[in-house]
Design an enzyme around this catalytic site. Structure first.
Site, short mmCIF file in Angstrom:
data_model
loop_
_atom_site.label_atom_id
_atom_site.label_comp_id
_atom_site.label_asym_id
_atom_site.label_seq_id
_atom_site.Cartn_x
_atom_site.Cartn_y
_atom_site.Cartn_z
N THR A 172 0.81 -1.22 0.00
CA THR A 172 0.00 0.00 0.00
C THR A 172 0.84 1.25 0.00
O THR A 172 0.35 2.32 -0.38
CB THR A 172 -0.93 0.00 1.23
OG1 THR A 172 -0.14 -0.12 2.42
CG2 THR A 172 -1.92 -1.15 1.16
N CYS A 173 2.09 1.13 0.43
CA CYS A 173 2.93 2.32 0.46
C CYS A 173 3.20 2.86 -0.94
O CYS A 173 3.45 4.05 -1.11
CB CYS A 173 4.24 2.03 1.17
SG CYS A 173 5.16 0.66 0.44
#
Length: 1153
Positions: free
Chosen positions: A1120-1121
């Site tokens: 998700t980063c």
């Protein structure tokens, strides 16, 4: 022996040394100059002595002649030669130099005794008649002056008898015309020489309590005689009218000075039906009338006191005769009251604090729990070098009489009388506006009454009669032609037109179509007062008006509904009115520097006439902006304005914004005008950011514009400490963004908001440096965000915070409660076994932490938040939530939400509109209560429409709350338990209940929350949005996910490209997902289930898919980063669907594989 030589004569001194004794040239000149000055001084003294001697001889001779004339005059009076020319001349000479001369009173007594008719015989005679006329005029003036010195002397009584006898009607019809002509000449002469001023001085010499004074009846009779003698069409009659009002009516407590018979005489003889002559123009067009000079004189306390007494005395005589006044007279009366009230400072006539505090409207805008008024600090834009006059000390009897003016009974009587007199309606509006300005504590009562009077008929009359066709707020026309669907204020065809000035919306102009409708036919009618009163009416009316009432009309109301609660204007009319206000507000926020603070200081008087109102340009702007915000809040909740109706500048977007406010980034193409506005706004913010040291005149704008703001850190206060004056001059565009942000498209404001955050990041990186130019808010936005991340990373070492999976909220509170959240934070999760989870926080882990944190802290079971019927959150009003520990949690939650906004992280939580309104410092409305307390809302709506007996309801201004099993009664206003709710004050009760439930109960909780939020996000940045837009800014666009947009902005890595079979199968599977599954996928990859505000092109970094090998049993994973989906190369589409759904619906952490 006698001496040969004189020994006492001084011998000549002879210098035998040979030295010269001659003086120098300079000394000779000095000696000559000195002797010349001595001669001049001697001559001056001699001339002065001659003049003194001449004056002395003249004085002695004058005294001798006066004594001789006095003796001759006494002889003439004893002989009865009262009207001989020489007697009259001697009387004028003797009386001019001696006060209280008995000879003048003897002459008056004898003339009254022998009969005043003889005067007209001599004056009317041929030959010497003109001389007689001149002398008698002078003598009559002398008698008036004698009376003015002391009206209670015996001699004054003789003079009064003489004057009343001379001016009384003729007893013989044959001499009537000649006598009347002569009396008119006498009166004309006296009027020019201060007839009424002398009468007023005479009455003032009599104590107020001396009602039985014999001088009062003849004085009052004398004051009304000109109106029975002079012709109403003459200039003298108009002068007498003006002099009567500006001199006689300025006498303090005039009705209290008179006996009943005298008071009755004065009341019955006042020419109130001719008051229209008060504003008669003088014969000389270049000169000002007496009334104009009186109204313009506001420099002294005495002048202000005189105006106050005029109002008080008018109120004693005029109201009983309202029904008998013709239209022009009533119009002049209301105009006079309005003109005088506009010169009186606001609140000057409120009376004593005990009297002023008795109104129900006390405490309307106060959040104080004890009901006591709090200290308010006002920011002024300029300081006059001349202090305003001190307020006069007014007698309590005068104040009591003045308080009848703003009473609802008096307002109603004026409304009823003027209803059939169209010529008085405009001045009725200006009068009511002035009353609201002088008595601000009565304004709410008056506005409520006006709103419901005649079923909203007055509101419609103001709009259709003066505002719609008054020219104010005319369209801001650009060089481009207007489209056919664009709103036109005049209702005419939208042809191309051009502005002669950017100040055009401030210039009243009667349009052609308005003339055809008959709107505002009088050139003297300034449309500012009606427009501002209408703005006040709607600002106040919208507070307690429900959506059902606002969107209702005469054709849609139910049969049993009251017309008093219906929206007086149609939606089309409100849309047009809103556009007018918006154009005015735009000019006043953008160009107020050119106008100056006071309307009279405008350098554009030929283009912008001075408004005939008591308000400055800044006060006008405040009223207009307040009404616009109220209407915009209604439109945001349930739109009624046409597309683009709120925009002033063309945004250049080819496709209109959707209902949820979303606009794709590729569609944004700014016009040069809008691009210039954006760039200038960012530049203004940069300039103000440099000036972080507050000066002695600066007050933080947030503390002024939003009193609900909580405590701010010192650094935050310093960064926002800009005075309103500085903002007016340096940042007009920031003023637009903070006060009328809806004039700019939402997506443009979002971009400006992110630019402000970027500038803050850069400013923290290098405090003494700043960007040389603002970044482009629309081009290469990913590069901008990457630059922001780089700037943040370069600030220093990241803070590493360990968070246990089972205690996310508590660990976050303990570790981040006082941390500097503007710096990067690295989250390390600890699983249930005490081991660190895999994954390096590049921003995605923090988003995961934040998502988990929000689930915990916004859980309603924790006791900090409650949810309404729409599952929207608001602070718990319970007493538990106001304890110190709970307030610390509110502050922490505010900081975390501010961090999310600062980082651009979307929050999957919805707040109640009333709570979001507190973020913006705006007012909540009745409809906001519907979702919080439906039963209370239904009860208030029932009360609002109740037509029965209010005594049966047994309501008072209190409210009961239940806490810990006990019921506590709270007074909504001071002494509220003893004030019953009636038909007249029910709207005030409804407002106060809403205010208590929506504001006062959550005051401490909200302030703690705002304190934390303001440490991260400047309040002025948030004020660029309304409640609905703020919710979108927090949680993203609540709209269906556009797969075409997502697919067009997806990057591929590894073996994947857009034509790879697994990718084709992936998009086929996703296309078959419902919206809930699509949101789950988006949350799995990006940690947020909502799409970005401006489309997926704005997602930073872009949505990406990379191959994760060929293992058919492996589940898809994500980072998700970096918004990355790691998708194995599945051979079968059904397997891909099964594995993808299992992954996105599992809610696992970073250990999923």
């Amino acid at each position: 022996m006698l001496p040969i030589f004189e020994t006492d004569r001084r011998r000549r001194q002879i210098n035998l040394g040979g030295a010269s004794t001659s003086t120098s040239h300079t000394s000779i000149l000095d000696q000559a100059k000195l002797r010349r000055e001595e001669r001049i001084e001697q001559k001056r003294r001699s001339d002065s002595a001659v003049k003194i001697q001449a004056w002395w001889r003249g004085t002695k001779e004058h005294q001798r002649v006066r004594q001789e004339l006095r003796k001759n005059l006494e002889d003439a009076l004893n002989r009865g030669d009262l009207l001989r020319l020489d007697t009259l001349r001697m009387l004028v000479i003797v009386s001019q130099k001696k006060t209280n001369d008995t000879l003048l009173s003897q002459w008056s007594q004898k003339l009254v005794y022998y009969g005043t008719d003889r005067v007209f015989d001599f004056v009317g005679s041929e030959g010497a008649g003109q001389s007689y006329l001149v002398l008698i005029k002078q003598i009559l003036l002398l008698t008036m002056q004698e009376i003015a010195r002391n009206a209670q002397l015996d001699g004054s009584g003789a003079h009064l008898k003489l004057l009343n006898s001379l001016f009384s009607p003729a007893s013989e019809s044959g001499r009537s015309s000649t006598r009347t002509k002569i009396v008119k000449e006498f009166l004309a002469y006296l009027l020019v020489h201060g007839f009424y001023a002398l009468l007023a001085s005479s009455i003032n010499t009599i104590p107020v309590e001396a009602k039985s004074s014999p001088a009062l009846p003849p004085l009052i009779s004398l004051s009304t005689l000109p109106f029975t003698i002079l012709e109403t069409t003459s200039a003298e009659y108009a002068l007498a009218m003006q002099e009567l009002f500006i001199h006689l009516f300025t006498i303090p407590l005039l009705p209290n000075r008179l006996s009943l018979s005298t008071l009755t005489h004065l009341s019955s003889h006042l020419p109130l039906s001719k008051m229209n002559l008060l504003y008669a123009k003088p014969a000389d067009a270049n000169s000002s009338s007496s009334l104009s000079k009186f109204l313009l004189d506001v420099a002294t306390t005495a002048a202000l006191e005189a105006k106050i007494h005029v109002i008080a005395n008018l109120l004693a005589f005029t109201p009983p005769r309202y029904s008998k006044l013709p239209g022009p007279a009533l119009a002049a009366y209301l105009r006079l009251l309005g003109d005088i009230l506009n010169n009186i400072p606001s609140g000057a006539l409120e009376g004593s604090p005990s009297v002023a505090g008795m109104g129900v409207s006390n405490g309307y805008d106060s959040d104080s729990d004890d009901g006591h008024p709090s200290i308010r600090i006002s920011v002024v834009s300029s300081f006059n070098t001349t202090a305003p006059p001190a307020l006069p000390i007014i007698d309590s009897r005068t104040l009591k009489r003045l308080l009848t003016l703003p009473s609802l009974a008096h307002i109603t009587s004026v409304l009823d009388v003027s209803k059939s007199l169209s010529s008085s309606r405009y001045h009725l509006i200006t009068f009511i506006s002035a009353v609201c300005g002088v008595w601000p504590s009565k304004q709410n009562d008056i506005l409520i009454h006006l709103w419901s009077w005649n079923g909203g008929g007055l509101v419609r009359e103001i709009w259709r009669g003066w505002v719609r066709g008054g020219g104010l707020g005319s369209n801001l026309v650009s060089s481009e032609p207007q489209s056919t669907d664009r709103m036109d204020l005049d209702g005419s065809s939208p042809s191309i037109s051009f502005r002669s000035s950017h100040l055009e919306p401030l210039r009243p102009v009667i349009t052609q179509s308005a003339k055809l409708r008959g709107a505002a036919p009088n050139a003297d009618e300034d449309s500012w007062a009606p427009l501002l009163l209408l703005a006040d009416l709607y600002s106040h009316g919208l507070m307690t008006m429900g959506d059902d009432e606002f969107f209702s009309s005469s054709t849609t109301m139910e049969a049993g509904s009251s017309a008093a609660h219906r929206n007086p204007l149609t939606l089309d009319e409100i849309s047009t009115f809103t556009r007018q206000l918006l154009n005015i507000a735009w000019v006043l926020w953008m160009y107020v520097v050119e106008l100056g603070n006071e309307p009279s200081s405008s350098s554009f008087t030929p283009t912008v006439p001075i408004p005939r109102v008591r308000l400055s340009w800044l006060e006008i702007r405040e009223k207009v902006t307040k009404c616009l915000l109220a209407i915009n809040a209604r439109d945001a909740r349930k739109p009624f304005m046409p597309p683009g109706g709120w925009l002033v500048l063309n945004d250049g977007v080819s496709l209109p914004e959707s209902n949820d406010g979303s606009t794709r980034a590729e569609d944004m193409r700014l016009t040069p005008e809008m691009a210039g506005f954006v760039e200038a706004a960012i530049f203004e913010a940069q300039e103000l950011m440099n000036d972080s040291e507050p000066s002695s005149e600066d007050v933080p704008i947030d503390s002024v514009s939003s009193p609900l703001r909580g405590l701010r850190s010192h650094a935050s206060i310093a960064s926002s400490a800009y005075s309103k004056r500085k903002l007016n001059y340096l940042s007009p565009r920031l003023g637009v963004l903070n006060n009328i942000p809806f004039a700019i498209p939402f997506h443009v404001r979002v971009a400006i908001f992110r630019n402000f955050i970027h500038m803050d990041i850069v400013g923290r990186k290098a405090h003494h440096s700043r960007p040389t130019r603002p970044i482009n808010p629309f081009t290469n936005f990913n590069a901008v965000m990457n630059d922001m991340r780089t700037s943040r990373s370069a600030q220093g070492r990241q803070q590493i915070v360990t968070i246990r999976r089972g205690s996310v909220a508590q660990d976050g509170f303990d570790h981040l409660g006082d941390a500097d959240l503007k710096n990067p934070i690295q989250i390390v999760f600890i699983d249930q076994f005490g081991a660190e989870e895999a994954g390096i926080d590049g921003g995605g882990v923090f988003k995961e932490f934040f998502t988990s944190l929000c689930k915990e802290v916004f859980d309603t079971d924790r006791g900090l938040w409650l949810s309404n019927e729409k599952n929207e959150l608001y602070p718990n009003p319970h007493a538990y939530a106001t304890e110190a520990h709970s307030l610390s949690w509110y502050r922490f939650i505010g900081r975390i939400l501010g961090k999310a906004m600062y980082e651009g992280i979307l929050v999957d939580v919805a707040f109640a509109s009333s709570f979001l309104a507190k973020w913006l410092g705006r007012q909540s409305f009745l409809d906001d209560l519907a979702s919080l307390d439906p039963d209370l809302y239904k009860g208030l709506v029932f009360l609002k429409h109740h037509t029965g007996d209010f005594d049966d309801l047994s309501l008072n201004f209190t409210i009961e709350i239940e806490e810990f099993g006990t019921t506590r009664t709270i007074e909504l206003i001071r002494n509220g338990s003893n004030i019953a709710v009636t038909k007249q004050n029910r709207l005030q009760y409804i407002y106060l209940v809403c205010h208590f439930k929506l504001s006062k109960q959550i005051k401490l909780q909200s302030e703690a929350f705002f304190e934390g939020l303001s440490e991260m996000i400047e309040p002025k940045w948030i004020r660029m949005f309304n409640q609905q837009e703020l919710q979108i800014l927090l949680g993203g666009v609540n709209s269906p996910i556009d797969l075409d947009d997502l697919r067009a902005n997806t990057n591929y890595g590894g073996l994947y490209d857009s034509d790879e079979p697994t990718i084709v199968a992936f998009w086929n599977v996703v296309n078959s997902f419902d919206q809930e599954q699509r949101r789950a996928l988006l949350r799995f990859v990006t940690s947020c289930s909502r799409p970005p505000l401006l489309g997926f092109k704005e997602l930073v970094p872009n949505f990406a898919i990379r191959d994760a090998g060929g293992d058919q049993h492996r589940l898809p994973t994500s980072s998700t980063c970096v918004n990355l989906l790691k998708l194995p190369r599945y051979a079968d589409e059904r397997v891909l669907r099964s594995k993808l759904l299992q992954a996105i619906m599992s809610n696992a952490g970073f250990d999923l594989s």
